[in-house]
Write a protein that holds these residues in place. Sequence first.
Motif, mmCIF file in Angstrom:
data_model
loop_
_atom_site.group_PDB
_atom_site.id
_atom_site.type_symbol
_atom_site.label_atom_id
_atom_site.label_comp_id
_atom_site.label_asym_id
_atom_site.label_seq_id
_atom_site.Cartn_x
_atom_site.Cartn_y
_atom_site.Cartn_z
ATOM 1 N N UNK A 29 0.839 -1.204 0.000
ATOM 2 C CA UNK A 29 0.000 0.000 0.000
ATOM 3 C C UNK A 29 0.871 1.250 0.000
ATOM 4 N N UNK A 30 1.987 1.189 0.690
ATOM 5 C CA UNK A 30 2.856 2.363 0.796
ATOM 6 C C UNK A 30 3.488 2.681 -0.554
ATOM 7 N N UNK A 31 3.874 1.635 -1.257
ATOM 8 C CA UNK A 31 4.443 1.833 -2.578
ATOM 9 C C UNK A 31 3.393 2.464 -3.496
ATOM 10 N N UNK A 32 2.142 2.023 -3.304
ATOM 11 C CA UNK A 32 1.034 2.573 -4.091
ATOM 12 C C UNK A 32 0.873 4.078 -3.797
ATOM 13 N N UNK A 33 0.960 4.438 -2.508
ATOM 14 C CA UNK A 33 0.845 5.846 -2.109
ATOM 15 C C UNK A 33 1.976 6.671 -2.719
ATOM 16 N N UNK A 34 3.170 6.111 -2.680
ATOM 17 C CA UNK A 34 4.327 6.833 -3.228
ATOM 18 C C UNK A 34 4.194 7.004 -4.732
ATOM 19 N N UNK A 35 3.720 5.966 -5.373
ATOM 20 C CA UNK A 35 3.534 6.047 -6.832
ATOM 21 C C UNK A 35 2.540 7.161 -7.168
ATOM 22 N N UNK A 131 15.924 2.890 -5.852
ATOM 23 C CA UNK A 131 15.569 4.148 -6.516
ATOM 24 C C UNK A 131 14.412 4.001 -7.509
ATOM 25 N N UNK A 132 13.737 2.859 -7.506
ATOM 26 C CA UNK A 132 12.585 2.686 -8.409
ATOM 27 C C UNK A 132 11.467 3.616 -7.955
ATOM 28 N N UNK A 133 10.879 4.326 -8.914
ATOM 29 C CA UNK A 133 9.829 5.323 -8.626
ATOM 30 C C UNK A 133 10.338 6.525 -7.844
ATOM 31 N N UNK A 134 11.643 6.677 -7.739
ATOM 32 C CA UNK A 134 12.248 7.821 -7.055
ATOM 33 C C UNK A 134 12.896 8.706 -8.126
ATOM 34 N N UNK A 135 12.661 10.015 -8.018
ATOM 35 C CA UNK A 135 13.174 10.935 -9.039
ATOM 36 C C UNK A 135 14.693 10.995 -9.019
ATOM 37 N N UNK A 136 15.253 11.056 -7.805
ATOM 38 C CA UNK A 136 16.710 11.178 -7.732
ATOM 39 C C UNK A 136 17.202 11.049 -6.317
ATOM 40 N N UNK A 137 18.516 11.103 -6.165
ATOM 41 C CA UNK A 137 19.145 10.969 -4.848
ATOM 42 C C UNK A 137 20.024 12.191 -4.624
ATOM 43 N N UNK B 175 18.846 -7.477 -16.416
ATOM 44 C CA UNK B 175 18.441 -8.063 -15.146
ATOM 45 C C UNK B 175 17.913 -6.984 -14.200
ATOM 46 N N UNK B 176 18.597 -5.840 -14.183
ATOM 47 C CA UNK B 176 18.170 -4.728 -13.325
ATOM 48 C C UNK B 176 16.794 -4.229 -13.774
ATOM 49 N N UNK B 177 16.633 -4.047 -15.079
ATOM 50 C CA UNK B 177 15.335 -3.550 -15.598
ATOM 51 C C UNK B 177 14.227 -4.555 -15.293
ATOM 52 N N UNK B 178 14.545 -5.834 -15.423
ATOM 53 C CA UNK B 178 13.591 -6.901 -15.127
ATOM 54 C C UNK B 178 13.143 -6.807 -13.667
ATOM 55 N N UNK B 179 14.130 -6.696 -12.778
ATOM 56 C CA UNK B 179 13.843 -6.598 -11.346
ATOM 57 C C UNK B 179 12.958 -5.381 -11.048
ATOM 58 N N UNK B 180 13.295 -4.254 -11.688
ATOM 59 C CA UNK B 180 12.558 -3.014 -11.431
ATOM 60 C C UNK B 180 11.113 -3.114 -11.941
ATOM 61 N N UNK B 181 10.924 -3.720 -13.087
ATOM 62 C CA UNK B 181 9.575 -3.878 -13.615
ATOM 63 C C UNK B 181 8.741 -4.818 -12.751
ATOM 64 N N UNK B 182 9.352 -5.888 -12.278
ATOM 65 C CA UNK B 182 8.624 -6.820 -11.423
ATOM 66 C C UNK B 182 8.230 -6.151 -10.101
#
Lengths: 272, 198
Positions: A29-35, A131-137, B175-182
């Motif tokens: 749910x938290x990931x959903x909120x962040x998205x 960093x997935x769904x994160x703009x930057x660091x 592999x990284x892109x695969x992981x991120x999409x999953x």
Amino acid sequence: MKKSKKSKIKKLKYLVDTSIQITRFRQPYLEKELTKLSQSNLIYTSYYVFYEFKAGIIKNLIDYYLIVKNSTDIASAFSYWSDRFRPRELKNKLILDSIMANLYEKMELKNKDIYLIQVESVIFHLLKNFLTNITGIIGDFSDNEILKFNIDKSEYYEDFQRAVKANSFIKLEPFLKSKITEIQTLANNDTFKNDKKLEKLYQCIKEISLDLSKANTHNVSKSIGDAIITLDCPLSHTLVTTDHSFEVLCTCLSKPYMRISKDAPVLTEATS
Amino acid sequence: MITYRNRMISLTDTNATNNTNPVDDKNFNKPEDIKNTKAEPINEAERIPNQTVTSKKYQQILENDKQIISSQKDPLSTNYLSHKTKQIIHEVMDYLKTWETNGTEESLVEITEIKKRLDNIATYLQDYPSNRVLVGMLRLIFDNNNWMKMNTGQINVFHNELKRFQTGYVSQEELVKFSQQLFRTKVLQIGEEVNEEE
């Protein structure tokens, strides 16, 4: 005919702390909120948060991997690993518990090699989705040795353990030199001083306000992570967290924050 | 063994038109070479998922595969590994299509077969990090009960994402892109909810 100017919608900037980065792997749910938040805003995290993530959760999982690898029996390796879990790693324990519940369930049925491959994949998946769904660091600490260490495969785990041992804490005096005014503000704040839950954090801040070099000691450096994240967070960014400590720290320093409840599926507070 | 070795050399000959020396490293490890490889099965039983094979015979097939991988020190083994990876990826994709079409309840046999095949290939992946991690992630998807909650959209995403590896070549980048999409699509969730301790 005059063309009407379209008003630009300014995107708000947020900075997610370690508690959010950890909880998003455990709570969909938290990931959903962040998205949702990221669709019309900019979500950042900091290098220091990544340091805590890597030196915390990831290091714990690597320790576990190496213990299992060197054991003949997975179940007793798990028991040994659980017993040596340090209290200050409590923040990490929830996500580790949930990952372990997932991995442990079929533990006895698994071939050790297959089991280790799965643990390695968990470590890879956590690292690569930080960093997935994160703009930057952003922030200081990009030069940190632990952050730069490549642990894409298990062949590097032992070297990483040695690197963490050699760099067991960050010497914070250089960073804090430019934040001395804010340190003093925190040290002189009565709300912070009187908050029982933050007693240890306050004591460390007080010590540093009197002698900055105290920030170079292991105990102090390891205890003031939340304060460092707050100090490192720009004023232009709203700090997003699940932790109570940031409510106090951000209020003392008049920094915007947003606290997300771990249980409720909506954003509960926003202050500026 | 001689039969296997001959088959492996003929497999590599089909890879690249310029490949006159099968031991030449640069001709073996290019993804384009592997892309052009026909899926030439070593054994018919491996290629046809639903064919009945006795467990003893299947164990023998696995044992032979392991020996080939471990005895080869030259790039031939990498190519053979790509072949095996390509085979398993295609098998998993076939099973996923069945799952997407028939629904979860009618696909339990397929799920079991996927798990078995992933376990089998995992036994000889120790020296190949990218392949190892890929198989680990696939195994994780089926090792908790989250797969039961996957909807047809997620199964479709899973199927499409596997196309990244359908040549048998597993690059770190893919592999990284695969992981991120999953992660984004919740196909792979590594944590389960645990009650907080007081």
